[in-house]
Design an enzyme around this catalytic site. Structure first.
Site, mmCIF file in Angstrom:
data_model
loop_
_atom_site.group_PDB
_atom_site.id
_atom_site.type_symbol
_atom_site.label_atom_id
_atom_site.label_comp_id
_atom_site.label_asym_id
_atom_site.label_seq_id
_atom_site.Cartn_x
_atom_site.Cartn_y
_atom_site.Cartn_z
ATOM 1 N N CYS A 1 16.375 -14.715 -4.945
ATOM 2 C CA CYS A 1 17.898 -16.219 -4.167
ATOM 3 C C CYS A 1 18.584 -15.719 -3.996
ATOM 4 O O CYS A 1 18.959 -13.662 -3.353
ATOM 5 C CB CYS A 1 18.547 -16.509 -5.638
ATOM 6 S SG CYS A 1 18.474 -15.315 -6.717
ATOM 7 N N GLY B 1 15.483 -17.733 -0.255
ATOM 8 C CA GLY B 1 15.307 -18.821 -0.986
ATOM 9 C C GLY B 1 15.028 -20.454 -0.848
ATOM 10 O O GLY B 1 16.147 -20.758 -0.897
ATOM 11 N N GLY C 1 18.506 -11.494 -8.929
ATOM 12 C CA GLY C 1 18.004 -10.357 -9.331
ATOM 13 C C GLY C 1 16.826 -10.567 -10.599
ATOM 14 O O GLY C 1 16.699 -12.036 -11.046
ATOM 15 N N TYR D 1 11.800 -5.947 4.758
ATOM 16 C CA TYR D 1 11.242 -7.176 4.904
ATOM 17 C C TYR D 1 12.427 -8.078 3.869
ATOM 18 O O TYR D 1 12.549 -9.191 5.036
ATOM 19 C CB TYR D 1 10.255 -6.913 4.111
ATOM 20 C CG TYR D 1 9.970 -8.597 3.711
ATOM 21 C CD1 TYR D 1 9.757 -9.696 4.945
ATOM 22 C CD2 TYR D 1 9.967 -9.561 2.332
ATOM 23 C CE1 TYR D 1 9.598 -10.920 4.495
ATOM 24 C CE2 TYR D 1 9.147 -11.013 2.396
ATOM 25 C CZ TYR D 1 9.115 -11.380 3.193
ATOM 26 O OH TYR D 1 8.439 -13.110 3.436
ATOM 27 N N SER E 1 9.323 -11.125 10.950
ATOM 28 C CA SER E 1 10.224 -10.249 9.754
ATOM 29 C C SER E 1 9.825 -9.103 10.399
ATOM 30 O O SER E 1 10.326 -7.528 10.623
ATOM 31 C CB SER E 1 10.021 -10.344 8.310
ATOM 32 O OG SER E 1 8.127 -10.595 8.170
#
Ligand code: SF4
Length: 500
Positions: free
Chosen positions: A8, A34, A118, A269, A317
Protein backbone atom coordinates in the site's frame (compact mmCIF):
# COMPACT_ATOMS: atom_id res chain seq x y z
CA UNK A 1 9.70 -6.83 -12.90
CA UNK A 2 6.49 -8.60 -12.26
CA UNK A 3 4.72 -10.58 -9.57
CA UNK A 4 5.73 -8.50 -6.65
CA UNK A 5 3.20 -6.12 -5.30
CA UNK A 6 3.56 -3.56 -2.64
CA UNK A 7 0.83 -3.66 -0.04
CA UNK A 8 0.00 0.00 0.00
CA UNK A 9 0.56 3.70 -0.10
CA UNK A 10 -0.53 6.05 2.66
CA UNK A 11 -1.24 9.77 2.78
CA UNK A 12 -2.40 12.18 5.48
CA UNK A 13 -3.00 15.93 5.72
CA UNK A 14 -3.94 18.26 8.57
CA UNK A 15 -5.22 21.82 8.59
CA UNK A 16 -6.13 22.02 4.89
CA UNK A 17 -9.66 23.26 4.00
CA UNK A 18 -9.94 20.81 1.10
CA UNK A 19 -8.26 17.90 2.90
CA UNK A 20 -10.21 15.10 1.19
CA UNK A 21 -9.53 16.41 -2.30
CA UNK A 22 -5.82 16.82 -1.59
CA UNK A 23 -5.76 13.29 -0.19
CA UNK A 24 -7.47 12.07 -3.37
CA UNK A 25 -4.64 13.56 -5.44
CA UNK A 26 -2.07 12.18 -3.03
CA UNK A 27 -3.53 8.68 -3.36
CA UNK A 28 -3.66 9.02 -7.12
CA UNK A 29 0.08 9.80 -7.18
CA UNK A 30 0.69 6.74 -5.00
CA UNK A 31 -1.53 4.44 -7.07
CA UNK A 32 1.45 2.32 -8.17
CA UNK A 33 1.75 1.09 -4.56
CA UNK A 34 -1.67 -0.56 -4.54
CA UNK A 35 -4.46 -0.87 -7.07
CA UNK A 36 -7.08 -3.14 -5.56
CA UNK A 37 -8.84 -0.75 -3.23
CA UNK A 38 -8.58 2.69 -1.70
CA UNK A 39 -10.25 4.90 0.85
CA UNK A 40 -10.30 8.27 2.59
CA UNK A 41 -11.41 9.21 6.11
CA UNK A 42 -11.80 12.84 7.17
CA UNK A 43 -12.38 14.51 10.54
CA UNK A 44 -15.01 17.22 10.97
CA UNK A 45 -17.39 18.72 13.52
CA UNK A 46 -21.03 17.70 12.98
CA UNK A 47 -23.28 20.59 14.08
CA UNK A 48 -26.41 18.45 14.20
CA UNK A 49 -24.77 15.81 16.39
CA UNK A 50 -22.76 18.34 18.39
CA UNK A 51 -19.60 16.26 18.26
CA UNK A 52 -16.77 15.38 15.94
CA UNK A 53 -17.31 12.67 13.33
CA UNK A 54 -15.14 10.84 10.81
CA UNK A 55 -16.86 10.41 7.45
CA UNK A 56 -15.40 7.69 5.26
CA UNK A 57 -15.53 6.62 1.63
CA UNK A 58 -13.76 3.50 0.40
CA UNK A 59 -14.22 0.75 -2.14
CA UNK A 60 -12.49 -1.69 -4.47
CA UNK A 61 -10.91 -0.06 -7.50
CA UNK A 62 -8.55 2.69 -8.54
CA UNK A 63 -8.64 6.13 -6.94
CA UNK A 64 -10.12 7.78 -10.05
CA UNK A 65 -12.96 5.23 -10.11
CA UNK A 66 -13.74 5.04 -6.39
CA UNK A 67 -13.87 8.84 -6.00
CA UNK A 68 -15.73 9.59 -9.22
CA UNK A 69 -18.40 12.03 -8.02
CA UNK A 70 -17.91 15.56 -6.73
CA UNK A 71 -20.62 15.03 -4.06
CA UNK A 72 -18.22 12.69 -2.26
CA UNK A 73 -16.02 15.68 -1.57
CA UNK A 74 -18.69 18.38 -1.33
CA UNK A 75 -21.19 16.59 0.92
CA UNK A 76 -19.52 13.60 2.51
CA UNK A 77 -15.79 13.92 3.14
CA UNK A 78 -15.90 17.26 4.95
CA UNK A 79 -13.26 18.61 7.30
CA UNK A 80 -9.72 19.95 7.18
CA UNK A 81 -7.95 16.74 8.18
CA UNK A 82 -7.84 13.45 6.28
CA UNK A 83 -5.97 10.21 5.81
CA UNK A 84 -6.04 7.93 2.78
CA UNK A 85 -4.86 4.51 1.75
CA UNK A 86 -4.15 2.64 -1.51
CA UNK A 87 -4.13 -1.08 -1.01
CA UNK A 88 -2.84 -4.12 -2.78
CA UNK A 89 -4.10 -7.22 -1.04
CA UNK A 90 -2.89 -10.80 -1.12
CA UNK A 91 -5.02 -13.34 -2.91
CA UNK A 92 -6.59 -14.80 0.22
CA UNK A 93 -8.24 -11.55 1.20
CA UNK A 94 -8.57 -9.56 -1.99
CA UNK A 95 -12.35 -9.96 -2.05
CA UNK A 96 -12.91 -9.08 1.60
CA UNK A 97 -14.46 -5.62 1.70
CA UNK A 98 -13.81 -5.30 5.43
CA UNK A 99 -10.05 -5.21 4.73
CA UNK A 100 -10.18 -1.98 2.72
CA UNK A 101 -8.35 0.77 4.61
CA UNK A 102 -8.33 3.22 6.31
CA UNK A 103 -9.97 1.50 9.29
CA UNK A 104 -12.17 3.70 11.44
CA UNK A 105 -13.42 3.01 14.97
CA UNK A 106 -15.08 4.87 17.81
CA UNK A 107 -13.85 4.01 21.32
CA UNK A 108 -13.77 5.61 24.75
CA UNK A 109 -11.39 8.41 23.69
CA UNK A 110 -13.33 9.36 20.56
CA UNK A 111 -12.89 8.59 16.87
CA UNK A 112 -9.80 6.97 15.47
CA UNK A 113 -8.79 6.05 11.93
CA UNK A 114 -5.71 4.22 10.72
CA UNK A 115 -3.83 3.55 7.47
CA UNK A 116 -0.96 1.06 7.53
CA UNK A 117 1.84 0.27 5.08
CA UNK A 118 3.85 -2.82 6.02
CA UNK A 119 3.39 -6.17 7.73
CA UNK A 120 3.64 -6.94 11.43
CA UNK A 121 6.00 -9.85 11.98
CA UNK A 122 4.43 -10.68 15.36
CA UNK A 123 0.84 -10.60 14.03
CA UNK A 124 0.21 -14.27 14.76
CA UNK A 125 1.29 -13.93 18.37
CA UNK A 126 -0.76 -10.76 18.92
CA UNK A 127 -3.83 -12.22 17.26
CA UNK A 128 -3.60 -15.34 19.38
CA UNK A 129 -3.40 -13.27 22.58
CA UNK A 130 -6.46 -11.21 21.57
CA UNK A 131 -8.44 -14.30 20.57
CA UNK A 132 -7.73 -15.88 23.95
CA UNK A 133 -9.26 -12.79 25.58
CA UNK A 134 -12.36 -13.11 23.41
CA UNK A 135 -11.67 -10.14 21.13
CA UNK A 136 -13.90 -10.08 18.05
CA UNK A 137 -12.23 -9.12 14.78
CA UNK A 138 -13.95 -7.32 11.93
CA UNK A 139 -11.22 -7.84 9.34
CA UNK A 140 -8.54 -10.37 8.46
CA UNK A 141 -5.82 -7.73 8.36
CA UNK A 142 -2.91 -7.40 10.77
CA UNK A 143 -3.53 -3.62 10.79
CA UNK A 144 -6.68 -4.11 12.88
CA UNK A 145 -4.49 -5.43 15.70
CA UNK A 146 -3.01 -1.95 16.11
CA UNK A 147 -6.46 -0.49 16.77
CA UNK A 148 -7.22 -3.18 19.36
CA UNK A 149 -3.91 -2.53 21.10
CA UNK A 150 -4.72 1.19 21.30
CA UNK A 151 -8.29 0.63 22.50
CA UNK A 152 -7.30 -1.92 25.12
CA UNK A 153 -4.42 0.10 26.58
CA UNK A 154 -4.97 0.97 30.26
CA UNK A 155 -3.38 4.41 29.82
CA UNK A 156 -5.76 7.40 29.98
CA UNK A 157 -4.28 9.83 27.46
CA UNK A 158 -4.75 8.87 23.84
CA UNK A 159 -1.16 9.54 22.85
CA UNK A 160 0.01 7.24 25.66
CA UNK A 161 -2.38 4.55 24.45
CA UNK A 162 -0.91 4.86 20.95
CA UNK A 163 2.60 4.70 22.38
CA UNK A 164 1.63 1.63 24.34
CA UNK A 165 0.38 -0.05 21.17
CA UNK A 166 3.44 0.86 19.11
CA UNK A 167 5.72 -0.63 21.74
CA UNK A 168 4.09 -4.01 21.22
CA UNK A 169 4.50 -4.12 17.44
CA UNK A 170 7.31 -5.82 15.55
CA UNK A 171 8.03 -5.74 11.85
CA UNK A 172 7.15 -3.11 9.28
CA UNK A 173 4.71 -0.29 9.94
CA UNK A 174 4.50 3.15 8.49
CA UNK A 175 1.23 4.56 9.82
CA UNK A 176 -1.08 7.52 9.45
CA UNK A 177 -3.46 7.83 12.40
CA UNK A 178 -6.28 10.35 12.47
CA UNK A 179 -7.74 11.36 15.84
CA UNK A 180 -10.37 14.01 16.62
CA UNK A 181 -7.62 16.50 17.37
CA UNK A 182 -4.59 15.46 15.37
CA UNK A 183 -2.87 13.59 12.58
CA UNK A 184 -0.18 11.21 13.82
CA UNK A 185 2.57 9.82 11.56
CA UNK A 186 4.62 6.84 12.68
CA UNK A 187 7.50 4.89 11.20
CA UNK A 188 8.66 1.63 12.76
CA UNK A 189 12.07 1.70 14.48
CA UNK A 190 13.64 -0.29 11.64
CA UNK A 191 12.29 2.19 9.10
CA UNK A 192 11.24 -0.58 6.70
CA UNK A 193 8.76 1.50 4.70
CA UNK A 194 9.34 5.10 3.64
CA UNK A 195 7.26 8.00 5.01
CA UNK A 196 7.91 11.67 4.27
CA UNK A 197 6.72 14.92 5.83
CA UNK A 198 5.76 17.97 3.76
CA UNK A 199 3.78 21.17 4.07
CA UNK A 200 1.53 23.57 2.19
CA UNK A 201 1.66 27.26 3.04
CA UNK A 202 4.20 28.93 5.30
CA UNK A 203 5.78 26.63 7.89
CA UNK A 204 6.62 29.67 10.04
CA UNK A 205 2.98 30.57 10.55
CA UNK A 206 1.34 28.21 12.95
CA UNK A 207 -2.32 27.90 12.29
CA UNK A 208 -1.92 28.51 8.56
CA UNK A 209 0.38 25.67 7.64
CA UNK A 210 -1.08 22.42 6.37
CA UNK A 211 1.25 19.51 7.08
CA UNK A 212 1.07 16.35 5.04
CA UNK A 213 2.70 12.92 5.13
CA UNK A 214 3.02 10.42 2.30
CA UNK A 215 4.71 7.14 1.45
CA UNK A 216 6.52 8.92 -1.39
CA UNK A 217 7.15 12.56 -2.21
CA UNK A 218 5.57 12.28 -5.69
CA UNK A 219 2.31 12.77 -3.75
CA UNK A 220 3.57 16.17 -2.52
CA UNK A 221 4.48 17.25 -6.05
CA UNK A 222 0.94 16.68 -7.26
CA UNK A 223 -0.66 18.85 -4.56
CA UNK A 224 2.07 21.52 -4.63
CA UNK A 225 3.42 20.67 -1.18
CA UNK A 226 7.07 21.08 -0.19
CA UNK A 227 9.10 18.17 1.14
CA UNK A 228 10.41 18.91 4.61
CA UNK A 229 12.07 15.71 5.75
CA UNK A 230 11.51 11.97 6.30
CA UNK A 231 9.70 10.67 9.34
CA UNK A 232 12.61 9.04 11.15
CA UNK A 233 12.68 5.35 12.03
CA UNK A 234 11.02 5.03 15.44
CA UNK A 235 9.53 8.52 15.28
CA UNK A 236 6.02 9.41 16.32
CA UNK A 237 5.06 12.82 14.93
CA UNK A 238 1.90 14.51 16.22
CA UNK A 239 0.46 17.24 14.00
CA UNK A 240 -2.27 19.38 15.62
CA UNK A 241 -3.50 22.99 15.71
CA UNK A 242 -0.31 24.08 17.44
CA UNK A 243 2.05 22.58 14.87
CA UNK A 244 4.24 19.46 14.97
CA UNK A 245 5.52 17.65 18.05
CA UNK A 246 8.02 14.90 17.55
CA UNK A 247 9.12 12.07 19.79
CA UNK A 248 10.28 8.48 19.67
CA UNK A 249 8.50 5.45 21.01
CA UNK A 250 9.31 5.02 24.67
CA UNK A 251 11.34 2.05 25.88
CA UNK A 252 11.36 0.40 22.48
CA UNK A 253 14.07 -2.27 22.39
CA UNK A 254 14.12 -3.08 18.68
CA UNK A 255 16.42 -0.39 17.26
CA UNK A 256 19.21 -1.49 19.55
CA UNK A 257 18.57 -5.15 18.87
CA UNK A 258 18.19 -5.08 15.10
CA UNK A 259 19.37 -1.72 13.79
CA UNK A 260 17.83 0.32 11.03
CA UNK A 261 16.81 -1.63 7.97
CA UNK A 262 15.06 0.40 5.27
CA UNK A 263 13.70 -1.70 2.41
CA UNK A 264 16.27 -1.57 -0.40
CA UNK A 265 13.71 -2.95 -2.84
CA UNK A 266 11.97 0.44 -2.74
CA UNK A 267 15.02 1.79 -4.61
CA UNK A 268 15.23 -1.24 -6.92
CA UNK A 269 11.62 -1.34 -8.02
CA UNK A 270 8.71 -0.18 -5.86
CA UNK A 271 9.05 3.58 -5.55
CA UNK A 272 8.58 6.01 -8.41
CA UNK A 273 11.79 7.53 -9.83
CA UNK A 274 10.37 11.03 -9.27
CA UNK A 275 10.06 10.37 -5.52
CA UNK A 276 12.55 11.07 -2.81
CA UNK A 277 12.73 8.28 -0.26
CA UNK A 278 15.16 7.80 2.63
CA UNK A 279 16.34 11.34 1.85
CA UNK A 280 17.40 10.76 -1.76
CA UNK A 281 15.80 10.78 -5.22
CA UNK A 282 14.94 7.31 -6.47
CA UNK A 283 16.00 8.37 -9.97
CA UNK A 284 19.54 9.13 -8.78
CA UNK A 285 19.88 5.87 -6.84
CA UNK A 286 18.39 3.77 -9.62
CA UNK A 287 20.72 5.27 -12.23
CA UNK A 288 23.63 4.46 -9.94
CA UNK A 289 22.37 0.89 -9.63
CA UNK A 290 22.38 0.68 -13.45
CA UNK A 291 25.92 2.05 -13.58
CA UNK A 292 27.07 -0.51 -11.04
CA UNK A 293 25.45 -3.25 -13.12
CA UNK A 294 27.60 -2.11 -16.06
CA UNK A 295 30.68 -2.87 -13.93
CA UNK A 296 29.34 -6.20 -12.63
CA UNK A 297 27.75 -7.40 -15.88
CA UNK A 298 28.49 -5.28 -19.00
CA UNK A 299 27.05 -5.86 -22.46
CA UNK A 300 28.90 -8.49 -24.54
CA UNK A 301 31.93 -7.20 -26.48
CA UNK A 302 31.38 -7.41 -30.21
CA UNK A 303 33.87 -7.26 -33.10
CA UNK A 304 34.10 -3.92 -34.99
CA UNK A 305 32.30 -5.31 -38.04
CA UNK A 306 29.27 -6.23 -35.91
CA UNK A 307 26.56 -3.63 -35.30
CA UNK A 308 26.49 -2.31 -31.73
CA UNK A 309 24.20 -4.29 -29.39
CA UNK A 310 20.82 -2.70 -28.69
CA UNK A 311 20.06 -2.25 -24.99
CA UNK A 312 16.49 -1.74 -23.84
CA UNK A 313 14.55 -1.89 -20.60
CA UNK A 314 11.49 -3.81 -19.53
CA UNK A 315 9.29 -0.75 -19.07
CA UNK A 316 8.61 1.14 -16.90
CA UNK A 317 10.31 0.13 -13.69
CA UNK A 318 13.65 -0.64 -15.38
CA UNK A 319 13.89 2.50 -17.52
CA UNK A 320 16.06 4.53 -15.17
CA UNK A 321 18.51 1.75 -14.31
CA UNK A 322 18.87 1.00 -18.03
CA UNK A 323 19.84 4.61 -18.77
CA UNK A 324 22.58 4.40 -16.13
CA UNK A 325 23.66 1.00 -17.45
CA UNK A 326 24.04 2.09 -21.07
CA UNK A 327 25.89 5.32 -20.21
CA UNK A 328 28.34 3.46 -18.03
CA UNK A 329 28.87 0.59 -20.51
CA UNK A 330 29.74 3.18 -23.16
CA UNK A 331 32.06 4.94 -20.72
CA UNK A 332 33.80 1.63 -20.04
CA UNK A 333 34.42 1.23 -23.78
CA UNK A 334 31.65 -1.22 -24.67
CA UNK A 335 29.85 -0.49 -27.91
CA UNK A 336 26.08 -0.39 -27.36
CA UNK A 337 23.04 1.75 -28.08
CA UNK A 338 20.03 2.62 -25.94
CA UNK A 339 16.73 1.86 -27.67
CA UNK A 340 13.09 1.41 -26.80
CA UNK A 341 12.59 -2.19 -27.82
CA UNK A 342 9.52 -3.02 -25.73
CA UNK A 343 6.33 -1.00 -25.56
CA UNK A 344 4.10 -1.37 -22.55
CA UNK A 345 0.34 -1.16 -22.65
CA UNK A 346 -0.67 0.74 -19.50
CA UNK A 347 -4.31 -0.24 -19.64
CA UNK A 348 -3.96 -3.86 -18.63
CA UNK A 349 -6.09 -4.80 -15.68
CA UNK A 350 -7.42 -8.27 -15.14
CA UNK A 351 -7.18 -9.76 -18.61
CA UNK A 352 -9.84 -12.19 -19.72
CA UNK A 353 -8.08 -15.18 -21.20
CA UNK A 354 -10.06 -17.46 -23.47
CA UNK A 355 -10.06 -21.17 -22.65
CA UNK A 356 -7.14 -22.98 -24.26
CA UNK A 357 -4.93 -19.89 -24.43
CA UNK A 358 -1.72 -19.92 -22.48
CA UNK A 359 -2.61 -17.63 -19.56
CA UNK A 360 0.89 -16.37 -18.84
CA UNK A 361 1.76 -15.88 -22.49
CA UNK A 362 -1.41 -13.92 -23.20
CA UNK A 363 -0.99 -11.79 -20.12
CA UNK A 364 2.56 -10.82 -21.12
CA UNK A 365 1.52 -10.22 -24.72
CA UNK A 366 -1.33 -7.98 -23.57
CA UNK A 367 1.15 -5.98 -21.54
CA UNK A 368 4.21 -5.79 -23.81
CA UNK A 369 4.97 -5.71 -27.50
CA UNK A 370 8.24 -5.54 -29.43
CA UNK A 371 9.04 -2.83 -31.95
CA UNK A 372 9.07 -4.43 -35.38
CA UNK A 373 12.19 -3.85 -37.47
CA UNK A 374 14.31 -2.56 -34.60
CA UNK A 375 15.47 -5.93 -33.35
CA UNK A 376 15.94 -7.76 -36.65
CA UNK A 377 19.41 -9.35 -36.85
CA UNK A 378 20.61 -7.38 -33.86
CA UNK A 379 22.22 -8.40 -30.60
CA UNK A 380 19.64 -7.49 -27.97
CA UNK A 381 20.40 -6.82 -24.30
CA UNK A 382 17.29 -6.70 -22.11
CA UNK A 383 17.63 -4.98 -18.74
CA UNK A 384 15.10 -5.71 -15.99
CA UNK A 385 15.17 -4.52 -12.39
CA UNK A 386 14.66 -8.05 -11.01
CA UNK A 387 13.47 -11.54 -11.86
CA UNK A 388 11.04 -13.19 -9.47
CA UNK A 389 9.22 -16.19 -10.95
CA UNK A 390 10.88 -15.81 -14.34
CA UNK A 391 7.76 -16.57 -16.33
CA UNK A 392 7.42 -13.03 -17.69
CA UNK A 393 11.13 -12.81 -18.51
CA UNK A 394 10.96 -16.10 -20.39
CA UNK A 395 8.00 -14.94 -22.44
CA UNK A 396 9.69 -11.61 -23.24
CA UNK A 397 12.80 -13.42 -24.45
CA UNK A 398 10.62 -15.50 -26.78
CA UNK A 399 9.00 -12.34 -28.15
CA UNK A 400 12.36 -10.62 -28.70
CA UNK A 401 13.68 -13.67 -30.57
CA UNK A 402 10.52 -13.80 -32.65
CA UNK A 403 11.12 -10.14 -33.56
CA UNK A 404 14.35 -11.25 -35.22
CA UNK A 405 17.08 -10.66 -32.62
CA UNK A 406 20.03 -12.92 -33.40
CA UNK A 407 21.28 -12.96 -29.80
CA UNK A 408 19.39 -12.17 -26.59
CA UNK A 409 21.25 -11.28 -23.41
CA UNK A 410 19.55 -10.54 -20.11
CA UNK A 411 20.90 -8.24 -17.39
CA UNK A 412 19.26 -7.84 -14.00
CA UNK A 413 19.74 -4.67 -11.94
CA UNK A 414 19.53 -6.48 -8.60
CA UNK A 415 20.83 -9.77 -7.18
CA UNK A 416 18.83 -13.02 -7.50
CA UNK A 417 15.71 -12.95 -5.31
CA UNK A 418 16.08 -15.96 -3.05
CA UNK A 419 13.76 -15.28 -0.10
CA UNK A 420 10.23 -13.98 0.42
CA UNK A 421 9.52 -10.69 2.13
CA UNK A 422 7.77 -10.67 5.50
CA UNK A 423 7.77 -6.91 5.87
CA UNK A 424 4.98 -5.78 3.61
CA UNK A 425 5.70 -6.92 0.07
CA UNK A 426 3.75 -9.68 -1.58
CA UNK A 427 6.42 -12.10 -2.85
CA UNK A 428 5.87 -15.63 -4.08
CA UNK A 429 6.92 -18.44 -1.75
CA UNK A 430 10.54 -19.61 -1.47
CA UNK A 431 10.04 -22.50 -3.90
CA UNK A 432 8.28 -20.37 -6.50
CA UNK A 433 11.24 -18.00 -6.82
CA UNK A 434 13.12 -18.88 -9.99
CA UNK A 435 16.53 -18.40 -8.38
CA UNK A 436 15.77 -21.33 -6.05
CA UNK A 437 14.85 -23.67 -8.86
CA UNK A 438 18.20 -23.91 -10.63
CA UNK A 439 21.68 -24.87 -9.52
CA UNK A 440 23.35 -22.05 -11.37
CA UNK A 441 22.67 -18.80 -13.16
CA UNK A 442 23.76 -20.49 -16.41
CA UNK A 443 21.07 -23.14 -15.95
CA UNK A 444 18.52 -20.44 -15.25
CA UNK A 445 19.64 -18.63 -18.40
CA UNK A 446 19.14 -21.79 -20.45
CA UNK A 447 15.58 -22.09 -19.13
CA UNK A 448 14.92 -18.43 -19.97
CA UNK A 449 16.25 -19.06 -23.46
CA UNK A 450 18.97 -16.38 -23.40
CA UNK A 451 22.53 -16.36 -24.71
CA UNK A 452 23.73 -14.94 -21.41
CA UNK A 453 22.20 -13.99 -18.06
CA UNK A 454 23.91 -11.85 -15.47
CA UNK A 455 22.93 -10.13 -12.24
CA UNK A 456 24.09 -7.27 -10.07
CA UNK A 457 25.88 -8.62 -6.99
CA UNK A 458 24.70 -7.96 -3.43
CA UNK A 459 27.89 -5.96 -2.80
CA UNK A 460 27.31 -4.05 -6.03
CA UNK A 461 23.76 -3.15 -4.99
CA UNK A 462 24.79 -2.03 -1.51
CA UNK A 463 27.71 0.02 -2.90
CA UNK A 464 25.49 1.70 -5.49
CA UNK A 465 22.81 2.66 -2.96
CA UNK A 466 25.28 3.87 -0.35
CA UNK A 467 27.23 5.90 -2.91
CA UNK A 468 24.13 7.49 -4.41
CA UNK A 469 22.50 8.26 -1.07
CA UNK A 470 25.27 9.94 0.89
CA UNK A 471 22.69 11.51 3.22
CA UNK A 472 21.76 8.19 4.64
CA UNK A 473 23.88 6.87 7.46
CA UNK A 474 21.18 4.30 8.01
CA UNK A 475 21.09 0.62 7.22
CA UNK A 476 19.06 -1.30 4.68
CA UNK A 477 17.13 -4.53 4.60
CA UNK A 478 18.20 -6.78 1.73
CA UNK A 479 16.70 -10.00 3.08
CA UNK A 480 15.02 -11.00 -0.18
CA UNK A 481 18.53 -11.19 -1.74
CA UNK A 482 20.42 -12.60 1.25
CA UNK A 483 17.86 -14.31 3.55
CA UNK A 484 19.34 -12.24 6.39
CA UNK A 485 16.15 -11.01 8.02
CA UNK A 486 16.79 -7.96 10.21
CA UNK A 487 13.78 -8.70 12.45
CA UNK A 488 13.02 -12.35 13.26
CA UNK A 489 10.20 -13.75 11.16
CA UNK A 490 8.09 -16.84 11.38
CA UNK A 491 9.25 -18.53 8.20
CA UNK A 492 6.31 -20.91 8.20
CA UNK A 493 3.83 -18.04 8.12
CA UNK A 494 1.95 -17.94 4.85
CA UNK A 495 0.70 -14.76 3.21
CA UNK A 496 -2.88 -15.67 3.98
CA UNK A 497 -2.03 -16.42 7.59
CA UNK A 498 -0.33 -13.11 7.96
CA UNK A 499 -3.56 -11.53 6.84
CA UNK A 500 -5.38 -14.34 8.67
S1 SF4 B 1 12.85 -8.51 2.37
FE1 SF4 B 1 13.25 -7.35 0.47
S2 SF4 B 1 11.28 -6.42 -0.08
FE2 SF4 B 1 11.14 -7.07 2.07
S3 SF4 B 1 11.72 -5.28 3.28
FE3 SF4 B 1 13.57 -6.48 2.99
S4 SF4 B 1 14.50 -5.63 1.12
FE4 SF4 B 1 12.37 -4.94 1.20
Amino acid sequence: MKHINDHCGIFGIFNAPNAARLTYYGLHALQHRGQESCGIVTSTYDESKQHRVMPMHKDFGLVLDVFNASEIFERKLLGDAAIGHDRYSTSGSSNNRANIQPFRVHYRNGNLALGHNGNLSNARELRHAFSERGTLFQTTSDSELILHLIAQSRRRKQIDQINDALNQLEGAFSLVILTDESLIAVRDPNGFRPLALGYLGDPGQNGKTAYCVASETCAFDLIGATYLRDIEPGEILVIDRKGCTTGHFTSYPLPQRHGISQCIFEYVYFSRPDSKIYGEMVDKVRRKIGKQLAHDAPVPRVPPEEKAPIVFSVPDSSNTATLGYVTECQKLGYRCRYEIGLIRNHYVGRTFIAPGQNQREMHVRCKFNTVEGLLKDRIAVIVDDSIVRGTTARQLVKMVRKAGAKEVHFRVASPPVISPCFYGMDFPSHDELIANQFESIEAMGRWLGVDSLDYLTVDGLMTAVRTANENSQLGYCNACFTANYPVPVEMDMTKEENEW
